[in-house]
Write a protein that holds these residues in place. Structure first.
Motif, PDB file in Angstrom:
ATOM      1  N   ALA A 104       0.847  -1.189   0.000  1.00 45.29           N
ATOM      2  CA  ALA A 104       0.000   0.000   0.000  1.00 45.29           C
ATOM      3  C   ALA A 104       0.881   1.237   0.000  1.00 45.29           C
ATOM      4  CB  ALA A 104      -0.906  -0.003   1.226  1.00 45.29           C
ATOM      5  N   VAL A 105       0.498   2.245  -0.768  1.00 54.86           N
ATOM      6  CA  VAL A 105       1.319   3.447  -0.872  1.00 54.86           C
ATOM      7  C   VAL A 105       0.468   4.692  -0.704  1.00 54.86           C
ATOM      8  CG1 VAL A 105       3.081   2.428  -2.361  1.00 54.86           C
ATOM      9  CG2 VAL A 105       1.054   3.453  -3.385  1.00 54.86           C
ATOM     10  N   LEU A 106       1.098   5.739  -0.217  1.00 57.03           N
ATOM     11  CA  LEU A 106       0.476   7.051  -0.111  1.00 57.03           C
ATOM     12  C   LEU A 106       1.378   8.067  -0.778  1.00 57.03           C
ATOM     13  CD1 LEU A 106      -0.657   6.966   3.632  1.00 57.03           C
ATOM     14  CD2 LEU A 106      -2.115   6.720   1.609  1.00 57.03           C
ATOM     15  N   PRO A 107       0.838   8.945  -1.620  1.00 56.58           N
ATOM     16  CA  PRO A 107       1.695   9.926  -2.285  1.00 56.58           C
ATOM     17  C   PRO A 107       2.268  10.909  -1.273  1.00 56.58           C
ATOM     18  CG  PRO A 107      -0.625  10.368  -2.738  1.00 56.58           C
ATOM     19  CD  PRO A 107      -0.566   9.051  -2.014  1.00 56.58           C
ATOM     20  N   MET A 124       6.212   7.893  -3.958  1.00 57.43           N
ATOM     21  CA  MET A 124       5.286   7.228  -3.066  1.00 57.43           C
ATOM     22  C   MET A 124       5.995   6.809  -1.773  1.00 57.43           C
ATOM     23  SD  MET A 124       2.362   7.101  -4.660  1.00 57.43           S
ATOM     24  CE  MET A 124       1.671   7.170  -6.315  1.00 57.43           C
ATOM     25  N   THR A 125       5.237   6.751  -0.692  1.00 53.57           N
ATOM     26  CA  THR A 125       5.714   6.196   0.563  1.00 53.57           C
ATOM     27  C   THR A 125       5.031   4.855   0.757  1.00 53.57           C
ATOM     28  OG1 THR A 125       6.037   8.375   1.537  1.00 53.57           O
ATOM     29  CG2 THR A 125       5.885   6.509   3.049  1.00 53.57           C
ATOM     30  N   ALA A 126       5.808   3.795   0.680  1.00 51.20           N
ATOM     31  CA  ALA A 126       5.240   2.458   0.785  1.00 51.20           C
ATOM     32  C   ALA A 126       5.078   2.068   2.245  1.00 51.20           C
ATOM     33  CB  ALA A 126       6.141   1.461   0.058  1.00 51.20           C
ATOM     34  N   TYR A 131       3.777  -4.676   4.508  1.00 52.69           N
ATOM     35  CA  TYR A 131       4.251  -5.456   3.369  1.00 52.69           C
ATOM     36  C   TYR A 131       5.286  -6.489   3.819  1.00 52.69           C
ATOM     37  CZ  TYR A 131       5.772  -6.530  -1.375  1.00 52.69           C
ATOM     38  OH  TYR A 131       6.059  -7.176  -2.541  1.00 52.69           O
ATOM     39  N   TYR A 132       6.176  -6.074   4.690  1.00 52.02           N
ATOM     40  CA  TYR A 132       7.185  -6.968   5.255  1.00 52.02           C
ATOM     41  C   TYR A 132       6.508  -8.175   5.914  1.00 52.02           C
ATOM     42  CZ  TYR A 132      10.972  -8.357   8.504  1.00 52.02           C
ATOM     43  OH  TYR A 132      11.919  -9.047   9.218  1.00 52.02           O
ATOM     44  N   SER A 164      12.420  -6.826   0.889  1.00 52.82           N
ATOM     45  CA  SER A 164      11.827  -7.247   2.159  1.00 52.82           C
ATOM     46  C   SER A 164      12.426  -8.567   2.631  1.00 52.82           C
ATOM     47  CB  SER A 164      10.309  -7.391   2.015  1.00 52.82           C
ATOM     48  OG  SER A 164       9.711  -6.181   1.639  1.00 52.82           O
ATOM     49  N   LEU A 165      12.652  -9.476   1.698  1.00 48.10           N
ATOM     50  CA  LEU A 165      13.234 -10.762   2.053  1.00 48.10           C
ATOM     51  C   LEU A 165      14.671 -10.607   2.550  1.00 48.10           C
ATOM     52  CD1 LEU A 165      11.994 -13.046  -0.865  1.00 48.10           C
ATOM     53  CD2 LEU A 165      11.418 -13.265   1.555  1.00 48.10           C
ATOM     54  N   ILE A 166      15.452  -9.794   1.868  1.00 48.30           N
ATOM     55  CA  ILE A 166      16.841  -9.576   2.271  1.00 48.30           C
ATOM     56  C   ILE A 166      16.894  -9.006   3.686  1.00 48.30           C
ATOM     57  CG2 ILE A 166      18.931  -8.246   1.771  1.00 48.30           C
ATOM     58  CD1 ILE A 166      18.060  -8.426  -1.229  1.00 48.30           C
ATOM     59  N   ASP A 167      15.989  -8.087   3.986  1.00 53.09           N
ATOM     60  CA  ASP A 167      15.881  -7.527   5.334  1.00 53.09           C
ATOM     61  C   ASP A 167      15.522  -8.623   6.340  1.00 53.09           C
ATOM     62  OD1 ASP A 167      15.534  -5.972   7.594  1.00 53.09           O
ATOM     63  OD2 ASP A 167      13.836  -4.836   6.809  1.00 53.09           O
ATOM     64  N   ALA A 168      14.544  -9.463   6.001  1.00 53.76           N
ATOM     65  CA  ALA A 168      14.113 -10.532   6.910  1.00 53.76           C
ATOM     66  C   ALA A 168      15.232 -11.530   7.191  1.00 53.76           C
ATOM     67  CB  ALA A 168      12.902 -11.252   6.323  1.00 53.76           C
ATOM     68  N   PHE A 169      16.005 -11.879   6.173  1.00 50.71           N
ATOM     69  CA  PHE A 169      17.130 -12.791   6.374  1.00 50.71           C
ATOM     70  C   PHE A 169      18.185 -12.137   7.267  1.00 50.71           C
ATOM     71  CE2 PHE A 169      15.997 -14.296   1.864  1.00 50.71           C
ATOM     72  CZ  PHE A 169      15.073 -15.194   2.348  1.00 50.71           C
TER      73      PHE A 169
END
Length: 279
Positions: A104-107, A124-126, A131-132, A164-169
């Protein structure tokens, strides 16, 4: 290039879904248009997510390839995932195609000029946290699915999903895969995008880092730095390759049910990487 009948049939289902339900989710399209024996319902937190399962076409099973697909992607969308799966299943891999919607994003501000496709996330700001969590839920469910098969388990992901995956790992929130195939990892936020450079260089799992100039300027901005950091840190099993704009992974909307021959490039590139790892 020889195209299997299964691939053609799956493309017919896929293109029909995309044409009739352009605004619907990939999970809904998978559940509605694909044969029931190829659909697996994954329990992800409080929801059921329909994923596409394509079994190995070789008597020697090598393991499971988890492919995270996005309907809005110009590269790793559902039909691109089907082309990729056709190559990998022929080489002995079971493929699990899991839909992941965009965050989801907000301008952050009203742009003065219409956004170009390559910059469609730069203003955009996600919603990173939600999402993570969504990506973690889907990958954990995929890991549970993969346990029924012997062999290796690896993940193929693009853009913000890969980031997101790289962050989670890095955090230890997810078990590391046997390898990660990252297609143009980026996050449309300067600090997080820069962190990806160090996270990849410090990672202990093998990484095939595919750069995609046509995906986003965010990932192009860190491509050279990612390669340099991996060399300086003496990271083992890291390879960076560039996917040129003329090479498409999928063929949705091209007015034909036959796959673009160039789309097989990704599957061959990944297979070459897996052979390098000794699999």
């Amino acid at each position: 290039m020889r195209v299997s009948q299964i691939t053609i049939s799956l493309f017919a289902f896929c293109l029909c879904a995309l044409a009739r339900h352009a605004c619907g989710s990939v999970s809904d399209d998978i559940a509605r248009y694909f044969p029931s024996e190829k659909v697996t319902q994954l329990a992800v937190l409080d929801e059921q997510v329909a994923a596409l399962t394509l079994p190995s076409k070789s008597p020697l099973s090598r393991g499971v390839a988890i492919v995270l697909v996005d309907a809005q992607s110009q590269s790793l969308n559902l039909d691109g995932g089907l082309i990729l799966a056709d190559t990998l299943t022929a080489k002995g891999w079971h493929c699990l195609l899991i839909p992941v919607d965009r965050p989801a994003v907000l301008p952050t501000e009203t742009p003065a000029m219409p956004l170009k496709p390559i910059d469609n996330t730069t203003s955009m700001t996600a919603d990173y946290d939600s999402y993570y969590a969504k990506v973690l839920g889907r990958v954990n469910a995929a890991y549970s699915f993969a346990q029924q098969y012997r062999g290796y388990t690896f993940i193929i992901a693009e853009g913000m999903t890969s980031a997101s995956l790289i962050d989670a790992f890095q955090r230890g929130a997810l078990d590391m895969p046997d390898t990660l195939v990252s297609l143009g990892a980026f996050w449309p936020e300067y600090e997080k995008n820069q962190q990806l450079i160090a996270w990849l260089a410090e990672s202990s799992y093998p990484v095939l880092d595919l750069t995609m100039p046509m995906l986003s300027q965010w990932q192009s901005a860190t491509a050279d730095a990612r390669l340099t950091a991996a060399k300086v840190s003496l990271k083992r099993h890291y390879r960076q390759r560039q996917l040129l704009p003329t090479v498409g992974l999928g063929n949705a909307g091209a007015g034909t049910s036959m796959p673009n021959p160039a789309g097989a490039w990704l599957g061959q590139e990944i297979y070459s990487w897996l052979r390098y790892l000794g699999w």
